[in-house]
Scaffold this active site. Structure first.
Site, short mmCIF file in Angstrom:
data_model
loop_
_atom_site.label_atom_id
_atom_site.label_comp_id
_atom_site.label_asym_id
_atom_site.label_seq_id
_atom_site.Cartn_x
_atom_site.Cartn_y
_atom_site.Cartn_z
N THR A 152 0.86 1.59 8.70
CA THR A 152 0.47 1.86 7.46
C THR A 152 -0.98 2.55 7.29
O THR A 152 -1.92 2.41 8.13
CB THR A 152 0.41 0.70 6.59
OG1 THR A 152 -0.33 0.92 5.22
CG2 THR A 152 -0.41 -0.59 7.24
N ASP A 153 -1.41 3.22 6.13
CA ASP A 153 -2.67 3.93 5.82
C ASP A 153 -3.44 2.74 5.60
O ASP A 153 -4.78 3.15 5.78
CB ASP A 153 -2.50 5.00 4.96
CG ASP A 153 -2.01 4.33 3.42
OD1 ASP A 153 -1.64 3.19 3.43
OD2 ASP A 153 -1.94 5.20 2.56
N GLU A 154 -3.25 1.47 5.13
CA GLU A 154 -3.99 0.47 4.89
C GLU A 154 -5.07 0.19 6.14
O GLU A 154 -5.92 -0.52 5.99
CB GLU A 154 -3.51 -0.97 4.15
CG GLU A 154 -2.42 -0.21 3.04
CD GLU A 154 -2.10 -1.38 2.22
OE1 GLU A 154 -2.48 -2.77 2.59
OE2 GLU A 154 -1.39 -1.25 1.15
N TYR A 177 -2.73 -8.55 5.62
CA TYR A 177 -1.66 -7.62 6.10
C TYR A 177 -2.18 -6.39 6.81
O TYR A 177 -1.72 -6.15 7.80
CB TYR A 177 -1.00 -7.22 4.75
CG TYR A 177 -0.14 -5.75 5.12
CD1 TYR A 177 1.13 -5.95 5.88
CD2 TYR A 177 -0.36 -4.66 4.35
CE1 TYR A 177 1.79 -4.85 6.10
CE2 TYR A 177 0.23 -3.57 4.82
CZ TYR A 177 1.32 -3.46 5.55
OH TYR A 177 2.21 -2.49 5.98
N LYS A 181 -1.56 -5.39 10.83
CA LYS A 181 -1.02 -4.00 10.99
C LYS A 181 -1.88 -3.30 12.30
O LYS A 181 -1.43 -2.74 13.14
CB LYS A 181 -0.59 -3.27 9.87
CG LYS A 181 0.55 -3.73 9.01
CD LYS A 181 1.82 -3.71 9.75
CE LYS A 181 2.46 -2.32 10.02
NZ LYS A 181 3.93 -2.49 10.65
P1 NAD Z 1 10.31 -4.59 3.80
O1 NAD Z 1 9.49 -5.82 3.56
O2 NAD Z 1 11.02 -3.84 2.84
O3 NAD Z 1 11.33 -5.08 5.15
C1 NAD Z 1 10.84 -5.65 6.05
C2 NAD Z 1 12.08 -5.87 6.94
O4 NAD Z 1 11.84 -6.63 8.25
C3 NAD Z 1 12.89 -6.97 6.30
O5 NAD Z 1 14.54 -6.53 6.33
C4 NAD Z 1 12.92 -8.39 6.98
O6 NAD Z 1 13.82 -9.11 6.92
C5 NAD Z 1 12.45 -7.88 8.37
N1 NAD Z 1 11.75 -8.75 9.35
C6 NAD Z 1 10.55 -9.44 8.78
N2 NAD Z 1 10.08 -10.31 9.69
C7 NAD Z 1 11.05 -10.01 10.79
C8 NAD Z 1 11.12 -10.75 12.15
N3 NAD Z 1 10.15 -11.51 12.66
N4 NAD Z 1 12.06 -9.95 12.88
C9 NAD Z 1 13.07 -9.32 12.65
N5 NAD Z 1 12.91 -8.67 11.34
C10 NAD Z 1 11.99 -9.05 10.53
O7 NAD Z 1 9.21 -3.75 4.59
P2 NAD Z 1 9.28 -1.98 4.35
O8 NAD Z 1 8.59 -1.59 3.44
O9 NAD Z 1 10.69 -1.45 4.60
O10 NAD Z 1 8.13 -1.71 5.57
C11 NAD Z 1 8.83 -1.26 7.01
C12 NAD Z 1 7.66 -0.84 7.92
O11 NAD Z 1 6.75 -0.03 7.15
C13 NAD Z 1 6.59 -2.03 7.89
O12 NAD Z 1 6.12 -1.96 9.44
C14 NAD Z 1 5.40 -1.85 7.01
O13 NAD Z 1 4.23 -2.13 7.40
C15 NAD Z 1 5.33 -0.27 7.09
N6 NAD Z 1 4.82 0.36 5.93
C16 NAD Z 1 5.44 0.01 4.61
C17 NAD Z 1 4.97 0.92 3.50
C18 NAD Z 1 5.56 0.60 2.12
O14 NAD Z 1 4.95 1.32 1.19
N7 NAD Z 1 6.68 -0.12 2.06
C19 NAD Z 1 3.85 1.65 3.97
C20 NAD Z 1 3.35 1.85 4.95
C21 NAD Z 1 3.89 0.97 6.02
O1 TDX Z 2 2.40 -6.29 -10.12
C1 TDX Z 2 1.27 -5.33 -9.70
N1 TDX Z 2 0.51 -5.00 -10.24
C2 TDX Z 2 -0.27 -3.96 -9.73
O2 TDX Z 2 -1.38 -3.49 -10.60
C3 TDX Z 2 1.48 -5.16 -8.19
C4 TDX Z 2 2.85 -6.06 -7.43
C5 TDX Z 2 0.57 -4.18 -7.78
N2 TDX Z 2 -0.25 -3.64 -8.36
C6 TDX Z 2 -1.01 -2.73 -7.85
C7 TDX Z 2 -1.64 -3.09 -6.37
C8 TDX Z 2 -1.62 -1.87 -5.85
O3 TDX Z 2 -2.97 -1.35 -6.06
O4 TDX Z 2 -0.11 -1.21 -7.42
C9 TDX Z 2 -0.72 -1.18 -6.36
C10 TDX Z 2 0.62 -0.98 -5.26
O5 TDX Z 2 0.74 -2.18 -4.88
P1 TDX Z 2 2.15 -2.85 -4.07
O6 TDX Z 2 3.33 -2.10 -4.42
O7 TDX Z 2 1.78 -4.46 -3.64
O8 TDX Z 2 1.83 -1.88 -2.83
P2 TDX Z 2 0.53 -2.03 -1.86
O9 TDX Z 2 -0.42 -3.13 -2.03
O10 TDX Z 2 -0.21 -0.56 -1.97
O11 TDX Z 2 1.06 -1.69 -0.35
C11 TDX Z 2 2.17 -1.03 -0.02
O12 TDX Z 2 1.66 0.31 0.76
C12 TDX Z 2 1.34 0.24 1.81
C13 TDX Z 2 3.14 -1.76 0.99
O13 TDX Z 2 3.21 -2.96 0.25
C14 TDX Z 2 2.57 -2.00 2.34
O14 TDX Z 2 3.59 -2.59 3.27
C15 TDX Z 2 2.32 -0.53 2.99
O15 TDX Z 2 1.56 -0.86 3.93
#
Ligand code: NAD
Ligand code: TDX
Length: 373
Positions: A152-154, A177, A181
């Site tokens: 992630t960019d975080e 989180y 990561k």
């Molecule tokens: P998600 O939460 O939608 O899905 C995560 C999946 O991982 C789920 O299906 C869950 O069952 C599985 N999982 C969790 N723990 C596990 C374990 N111990 N063993 C096997 N499976 C397990 O997540 P996502 O949004 O699809 O994210 C995928 C990847 O991308 C993650 O590594 C996350 O950090 C990264 N990422 C996500 C975002 C975003 O905006 N969603 C942004 C940047 C990076």
């Molecule tokens: O109810 C809400 N109200 C609100 O203002 C929620 C759920 C979020 N927010 C804000 C928090 C953040 O600034 O919106 C923004 C986006 O929030 P999330 O959807 O929770 O995402 P974020 O915290 O930015 O993280 C996501 O992007 C990076 C993913 O969950 C991470 O897995 C990924 O690494």
């Protein structure tokens, strides 16, 4: 170009992993291999997200294995059973708010789970057992394989009003989180430097699209708009995220799997920076139009709530490396991506009901109280 035969996808039941599997099997004719999806089906994973794939490819090119990436003997058995040559590691605990309420599972899954996968890969991909300590770039690990880690960019921390994260930006994670990561990213790079494991790493911005668990901002807001519930905005609503359509993200991951340089990292971003409150207004307009709601009435349900502790202010990604070196460019404009996402949630109430029941509902009630699921 790498030949990819047996890809172990971890976390393939989450939003990004399930889209990756779908893109590879349905829309990537140059891929003729098999996908093994290892997913623990936590509250965030949903087997229903891949029912169509199971029907079409199950037992031939798609294999689902339920279990944890922390379970070493299971992971070892899967490497042998399917002769894995590529890992696309998506599995993680991914929600920042949850990491604040309960960080332990984040450390277990994101750090220990990644370590377990890396270590099994290192052992399985050894050409032959060597005696003593391997040196840097140890020649006894196969080099025709790849471990790709999705991050992630975080990990880079929070930006001021200007600038963007590049691949050389120092790490400065600020939530449990992002710290977990960051730790996993460091382990991935350490396995490259120390053991010569062929790895690549990508750090992407906020994904959105179909099948996203409705605890994240975009799907949560869409569903709350449709149900007439309050729309929670954290703090002053001016935090900025860079939104990336999930399919664009996975096209970049696919390019990295084929042509990414071992030991390198790539930033992937949507170049779509939006203040949360502005994004919410766009969502209100789009959903109201499609669901025949009065947007002004919906706007009156916006509710500024207590800020997320340690809430990062702004993320932005410089993704020129993946563009120039691998030829990636996003195919979906932000408005188009948002429309497709809203359409998907409008058409898939059964999936939504399934995922919002049980464990998720009780967790939300315990931690957010009246806000509702
Ligand atoms: P998600 O939460 O939608 O899905 C995560 C999946 O991982 C789920 O299906 C869950 O069952 C599985 N999982 C969790 N723990 C596990 C374990 N111990 N063993 C096997 N499976 C397990 O997540 P996502 O949004 O699809 O994210 C995928 C990847 O991308 C993650 O590594 C996350 O950090 C990264 N990422 C996500 C975002 C975003 O905006 N969603 C942004 C940047 C990076
Ligand atoms: O109810 C809400 N109200 C609100 O203002 C929620 C759920 C979020 N927010 C804000 C928090 C953040 O600034 O919106 C923004 C986006 O929030 P999330 O959807 O929770 O995402 P974020 O915290 O930015 O993280 C996501 O992007 C990076 C993913 O969950 C991470 O897995 C990924 O690494």
């Amino acid at each position: 170009m790498r030949s990819l035969k047996n890809i172990l996808v971890t976390g393939g039941a989450g939003i990004i992993g399930c889209n990756f599997i779908r893109v590879l099997l349905n829309k990537t004719p140059e891929f003729s291999g098999r996908i093994i999806n290892l997913d623990a089906l936590t509250y965030a994973g949903n087997a229903a997200s891949l029912e169509d794939i199971e029907k079409q490819f199950g037992g031939r090119r798609y294999f689902f294995e339920q279990g944890s990436i922390c379970d070493r003997s299971l992971v070892e058995s899967l490497f042998s059973k399917y002769d894995i040559d590529t890992v696309a590691h998506f599995a993680a605990e991914s929600h920042v708010d949850r990491s604040i309420f309960g960080p332990e599972t984040f450390v277990k899954t994101n750090v220990m789970g990644t370590f377990t996968l890396l270590d099994v890969a290192r052992n399985f991909w050894q050409e032959a057992r060597s005696v003593g300590l391997p040196g840097a770039g140890a020649p006894d690990i196969r080099q025709d394989v790849l471990f790709h880690h999705i991050s992630t960019d975080e990990v880079y921390g929070s930006l001021g009003e200007t600038g963007a994260f590049s691949e050389t930006t120092p790490y400065n994670p600020r939530s449990p989180y992002s710290a977990s990561k960051a730790a996993s990213d460091h382990l991935v790079m350490a396995y490259s430097h120390t053991y010569g494991l062929p790895v690549t790493l990508s750090n992407c911005s906020n994904n959105y699209g179909p099948y996203q668990f409705p605890e994240k901002f975009i799907p949560l807001s869409i569903l709350h708009i449709l149900e007439g519930k309050a729309l929670p905005v954290y703090g002053d609503g001016k935090n900025i995220r860079d939104w990336l359509y999930v399919e664009d993200h996975n096209r970049a991951v696919w390019l990295i799997l084929q042509r990414g340089v071992p030991g390198e990292k790539y930033n992937i971003g949507g170049e779509n920076e939006r203040e949360n409150i502005n994004l919410l207004h766009s969502l209100i307009d789009t959903v109201s139009k499609k669901a025949d709601l009065d947007p002004e009435k919906v706007r009156s349900t916006i509710s500024y709530v207590k800020d997320r502790p340690g809430h990062d202010r702004r993320y932005a990604i410089n993704c020129s490396k993946v563009k120039t070196e691998l030829g990636w460019k996003p195919a979906f404009g932000f408005e188009q991506g948002l429309e497709k996402t809203v359409d998907w949630y409008l058409a898939n109430s059964e999936w939504i009901e399934g995922i919002r029941s049980g464990e998720y509902r009780s967790w939300v009630e315990k931690n957010y109280g009246a806000r509702g699921a």
